[in-house]
Motif scaffolding. Structure first.
Motif, PDB file in Angstrom:
ATOM      1  N   MET A 162      74.770  55.907 228.716  1.00 33.44           N
ATOM      2  CA  MET A 162      76.100  55.542 229.196  1.00 33.44           C
ATOM      3  C   MET A 162      76.285  56.035 230.636  1.00 33.44           C
ATOM      4  SD  MET A 162      77.371  53.979 226.559  1.00 33.44           S
ATOM      5  CE  MET A 162      79.142  53.930 226.755  1.00 33.44           C
ATOM      6  N   TYR A 163      76.922  55.222 231.461  1.00 37.34           N
ATOM      7  CA  TYR A 163      77.030  55.521 232.883  1.00 37.34           C
ATOM      8  C   TYR A 163      78.393  56.067 233.303  1.00 37.34           C
ATOM      9  CZ  TYR A 163      72.594  53.125 233.414  1.00 37.34           C
ATOM     10  OH  TYR A 163      71.273  52.768 233.319  1.00 37.34           O
ATOM     11  N   GLY A 164      79.354  56.098 232.388  1.00 36.28           N
ATOM     12  CA  GLY A 164      80.644  56.663 232.739  1.00 36.28           C
ATOM     13  C   GLY A 164      81.347  55.896 233.833  1.00 36.28           C
ATOM     14  N   ASP A 205      81.113  48.577 225.904  1.00 37.02           N
ATOM     15  CA  ASP A 205      80.691  49.916 225.485  1.00 37.02           C
ATOM     16  C   ASP A 205      80.825  50.931 226.610  1.00 37.02           C
ATOM     17  OD1 ASP A 205      80.121  49.186 222.881  1.00 37.02           O
ATOM     18  OD2 ASP A 205      77.973  48.880 223.257  1.00 37.02           O
ATOM     19  N   GLU A 206      80.678  50.461 227.856  1.00 32.97           N
ATOM     20  CA  GLU A 206      80.822  51.352 229.007  1.00 32.97           C
ATOM     21  C   GLU A 206      82.285  51.601 229.369  1.00 32.97           C
ATOM     22  OE1 GLU A 206      78.593  53.021 230.573  1.00 32.97           O
ATOM     23  OE2 GLU A 206      76.681  52.118 229.993  1.00 32.97           O
ATOM     24  N   GLY A 207      83.211  50.952 228.669  1.00 30.34           N
ATOM     25  CA  GLY A 207      84.628  51.199 228.891  1.00 30.34           C
ATOM     26  C   GLY A 207      85.349  50.186 229.744  1.00 30.34           C
ATOM     27  N   CYS A 208      84.687  49.111 230.126  1.00 29.08           N
ATOM     28  CA  CYS A 208      85.339  48.075 230.928  1.00 29.08           C
ATOM     29  C   CYS A 208      86.230  47.197 230.055  1.00 29.08           C
ATOM     30  CB  CYS A 208      84.308  47.172 231.589  1.00 29.08           C
ATOM     31  SG  CYS A 208      83.300  47.955 232.839  1.00 29.08           S
ATOM     32  N   ALA A 209      87.394  46.859 230.560  1.00 30.56           N
ATOM     33  CA  ALA A 209      88.113  45.717 230.007  1.00 30.56           C
ATOM     34  C   ALA A 209      87.319  44.479 230.405  1.00 30.56           C
ATOM     35  CB  ALA A 209      89.528  45.642 230.568  1.00 30.56           C
ATOM     36  N   VAL A 210      87.166  43.544 229.489  1.00 31.31           N
ATOM     37  CA  VAL A 210      86.303  42.401 229.773  1.00 31.31           C
ATOM     38  C   VAL A 210      87.045  41.089 229.600  1.00 31.31           C
ATOM     39  CG1 VAL A 210      84.103  43.523 229.293  1.00 31.31           C
ATOM     40  CG2 VAL A 210      85.386  42.528 227.399  1.00 31.31           C
ATOM     41  N   ALA A 231      85.012  48.177 220.505  1.00 23.84           N
ATOM     42  CA  ALA A 231      84.696  49.285 221.414  1.00 23.84           C
ATOM     43  C   ALA A 231      85.954  49.936 221.964  1.00 23.84           C
ATOM     44  CB  ALA A 231      83.819  48.790 222.561  1.00 23.84           C
ATOM     45  N   GLY A 232      87.118  49.386 221.617  1.00 25.31           N
ATOM     46  CA  GLY A 232      88.381  49.972 222.028  1.00 25.31           C
ATOM     47  C   GLY A 232      88.850  49.584 223.414  1.00 25.31           C
ATOM     48  N   VAL A 233      88.376  48.460 223.938  1.00 24.55           N
ATOM     49  CA  VAL A 233      88.773  48.024 225.272  1.00 24.55           C
ATOM     50  C   VAL A 233      89.615  46.755 225.179  1.00 24.55           C
ATOM     51  CG1 VAL A 233      86.724  49.036 226.320  1.00 24.55           C
ATOM     52  CG2 VAL A 233      86.682  46.630 225.624  1.00 24.55           C
ATOM     53  N   ALA A 234      90.356  46.489 226.232  1.00 24.10           N
ATOM     54  CA  ALA A 234      91.117  45.251 226.313  1.00 24.10           C
ATOM     55  C   ALA A 234      90.164  44.080 226.542  1.00 24.10           C
ATOM     56  CB  ALA A 234      92.146  45.325 227.436  1.00 24.10           C
ATOM     57  N   VAL A 235      90.447  42.960 225.891  1.00 26.45           N
ATOM     58  CA  VAL A 235      89.568  41.793 225.965  1.00 26.45           C
ATOM     59  C   VAL A 235      90.415  40.546 226.185  1.00 26.45           C
ATOM     60  CG1 VAL A 235      87.829  40.410 224.780  1.00 26.45           C
ATOM     61  CG2 VAL A 235      87.914  42.883 224.397  1.00 26.45           C
ATOM     62  N   ASP A 236      89.936  39.701 227.077  1.00 23.75           N
ATOM     63  CA  ASP A 236      90.558  38.397 227.343  1.00 23.75           C
ATOM     64  C   ASP A 236      89.471  37.341 227.230  1.00 23.75           C
ATOM     65  OD1 ASP A 236      92.562  36.527 228.352  1.00 23.75           O
ATOM     66  OD2 ASP A 236      91.397  36.523 230.208  1.00 23.75           O
ATOM     67  N   THR A 237      89.797  36.174 226.720  1.00 22.76           N
ATOM     68  CA  THR A 237      88.823  35.082 226.657  1.00 22.76           C
ATOM     69  C   THR A 237      89.375  33.863 227.379  1.00 22.76           C
ATOM     70  OG1 THR A 237      89.645  34.242 224.526  1.00 22.76           O
ATOM     71  CG2 THR A 237      87.878  35.883 224.457  1.00 22.76           C
ATOM     72  N   ARG A 238      88.480  33.161 228.051  1.00 21.85           N
ATOM     73  CA  ARG A 238      88.863  31.958 228.782  1.00 21.85           C
ATOM     74  C   ARG A 238      87.824  30.878 228.544  1.00 21.85           C
ATOM     75  NH1 ARG A 238      93.959  32.198 229.581  1.00 21.85           N
ATOM     76  NH2 ARG A 238      94.303  34.433 229.218  1.00 21.85           N
ATOM     77  N   VAL A 239      88.240  29.757 227.986  1.00 23.79           N
ATOM     78  CA  VAL A 239      87.355  28.601 227.870  1.00 23.79           C
ATOM     79  C   VAL A 239      87.392  27.889 229.218  1.00 23.79           C
ATOM     80  CG1 VAL A 239      86.898  26.428 226.689  1.00 23.79           C
ATOM     81  CG2 VAL A 239      87.779  28.391 225.399  1.00 23.79           C
ATOM     82  N   VAL A 240      86.290  28.001 229.953  1.00 25.85           N
ATOM     83  CA  VAL A 240      86.295  27.517 231.330  1.00 25.85           C
ATOM     84  C   VAL A 240      84.924  26.979 231.699  1.00 25.85           C
ATOM     85  CG1 VAL A 240      85.883  29.885 232.135  1.00 25.85           C
ATOM     86  CG2 VAL A 240      86.698  28.188 233.751  1.00 25.85           C
TER      87      VAL A 240
END
Length: 257
Positions: free
Chosen positions: A1-3, A28-33, A53-62
């Motif tokens: 993990m890179y923190g 897993d590295e903590g990024c919202a994706v 992983a406990g992060v915010a997630v957004d999806t876009r069909v694009v």
């Protein structure tokens, strides 16, 4: 993990294969994706894994090859996740097993539209916010086919050579803004839709599938999407803070230049 410092990452082609593995690793590295792809059902499956992983997630069909769609997706991503992306991974791509003699002009144009114009569109739309923030990371998924012309891969090679050139040019232009731009050049990677399609096309033309070419790879195995994701994660990390404009091979020793 890179923190990593927390931030928003856009990953294109995130519904399957290499893009999916990258999205999971960055979560897993903590990024919202923000996950972008044309496959909505696939996106939702990956999103569920990222949320675990406990992060915010957004999806876009694009469709990344369509500039208006990319602009709309970028605006929606920023609105939903609350900040502009500071990481962009251009993993969306297509390819055909075809030479100049049997590939169609339409196939060539579509490969360039998705692989090259798609990367251009995402960079064109997302980079201004990174320059305003004086920092960011772009990783383009190129290929070892972007370093050496290969048979039966005209359009794909042309598109990946273009991505390496774009990577180097953007790295020079954006360094003063604190933005690093690198590329990863995968070799023969299993468990992707592109690999499955390429093997079907190869067999139909009397060529061997990837599993019959393992003997050519010094490390004696096919690569995995996770192998690529690990290198992407490193390039985005502060441990790679003195690297920009590089195109890193992940080929098991198949290509060393």
């Amino acid at each position: 993990m890179y923190g990593y410092k927390k931030g928003v990452a856009v990953v294109t082609g995130a519904a399957n294969g290499i893009g999916r593995a990258i999205a999971l690793r960055l979560a897993d590295e903590g990024c919202a994706v923000s996950l972008w792809d044309v496959d909505g059902a696939g996106l939702e499956a990956v999103a569920a894994q990222c949320r675990s992983a406990g992060v915010a997630v957004d999806t876009r069909v694009v469709d990344v090859g369509a500039l208006p769609a990319v602009r709309e997706a970028a605006a929606a991503t920023t609105a939903v996740l609350g900040e502009a992306p500071r990481i962009l991974v251009n993993a969306a791509g297509i390819g055909q097993v075809a030479s100049i003699l049997d590939g169609s002009p339409e196939e060539f144009d579509e490969t360039m539209r998705v692989n090259v114009r798609g990367t251009y569109n995402c960079c064109h739309v997302l980079l201004p916010a990174m320059t305003a923030q004086r920092g960011g990371n772009v990783v383009n998924i190129a290929s070892w086919f972007g370093k050496s012309g290969r048979p039966m891969s005209l359009a794909y090679c042309a598109s990946k050579f273009a991505l390496i050139g774009m990577t180097q040019s953007m790295a020079l232009d954006l360094a003063r803004d604190g933005i690093r731009v690198n590329a990863v050049c995968p070799g023969t990677i299993t468990d992707t839709r592109m690999r499955e399609a390429a093997d079907r096309q190869a067999v139909a033309k009397g060529l061997p599938p990837a599993t019959e070419r393992v003997h050519m790879i010094p490390l004696a195995r096919l690569g995995t999407p996770g192998d690529v994701a690990n290198v992407v994660a490193f390039l985005i990390s502060e441990q790679a803070s003195y690297m920009t404009g590089q195109s890193i091979n992940v080929t098991g020793g198949l290509w060393m230049n």
